[in-house]
Design an enzyme around this catalytic site. Structure first.
Site, short mmCIF file in Angstrom:
data_model
loop_
_atom_site.label_atom_id
_atom_site.label_comp_id
_atom_site.label_asym_id
_atom_site.label_seq_id
_atom_site.Cartn_x
_atom_site.Cartn_y
_atom_site.Cartn_z
CG ASN A 134 45.11 -21.17 -93.23
OD1 ASN A 134 44.06 -21.37 -92.62
ND2 ASN A 134 46.26 -21.66 -92.83
CG ASP A 191 46.68 -18.71 -90.16
OD1 ASP A 191 45.98 -19.47 -90.85
OD2 ASP A 191 46.54 -18.61 -88.93
#
Length: 184
Positions: free
Chosen positions: A22, A64
């Site tokens: 991420n 995330d």
């Protein structure tokens, strides 16, 4: 995006496959754009080290969903022709199937209807269709975001039953609420 997860290798194509993680920081308002090269499936030539392709799964990831999970390799018939495929069940709740020779998207399907951050998938554009109700933007309290930051599918190992052409995987049915704020 970092790569710290699982890897796959095709000895015939001399390609290795892995996912990138991420973008940072988590506060999505601080990093505009797609955050290219994060949340991607990479195909890399092991002889030269050059990337052959990178397919971004969650442009501008807000949740995330670090895309570093297991990658399964198989050969299946697609449109009447046997193809070398790569299957990646992602933390974002979508299972991606790519042609592993060129990185072209073959399929993108929600793992389960409870995945609500995306309304569906735009195959023409190669992107998930976001539902703004589940965005993590600064001015918004989002309740019941599914999947949570844990991901619908996380870091567990999966398997492919080649005879039945099935992928078997473990999943998480966890949702979350998200309310960004500025601390004093």
């Amino acid at each position: 995006g970092t790569n710290w997860g699982w890897y796959a290798y095709d000895p015939d194509l001399k390609l290795m496959y892995y996912g990138s993680g991420n973008p940072a920081p988590w506060n999505e308002t601080m990093r505009p754009g797609d955050n290219k090269w994060t949340m991607a499936i990479w195909g890399r030539d092991v002889k030269t080290g050059k990337a052959k392709f990178a397919f971004q799964k969650t442009p501008h990831d807000e949740w995330d969903y670090a895309g570093v999970n297991w990658i399964g390799l198989s050969e299946q018939v697609v449109d009447g022709k046997k193809q070398k495929l790569l299957t990646h069940p992602d933390r974002n709740g979508i299972v991606y199937t790519l042609n592993r020779e060129n990185g072209n998207l073959v399929r993108a399907d929600k793992i389960d209807p409870s995945v609500n951050v995306f309304k569906g998938y735009d195959m023409a554009k190669g992107v998930p269709i976001r539902d703004p109700e589940y965005s993590t933007r600064m001015d918004h309290l989002a309740k019941g975001i599914c999947p949570s930051a844990m991901g619908y599918h996380n870091q567990g190992h999966d398997s492919i039953d080649k005879k039945r052409e099935l992928v078997m995987l473990g999943t998480n049915m966890i949702c979350m609420d998200w309310e960004p704020f500025i601390s004093a």
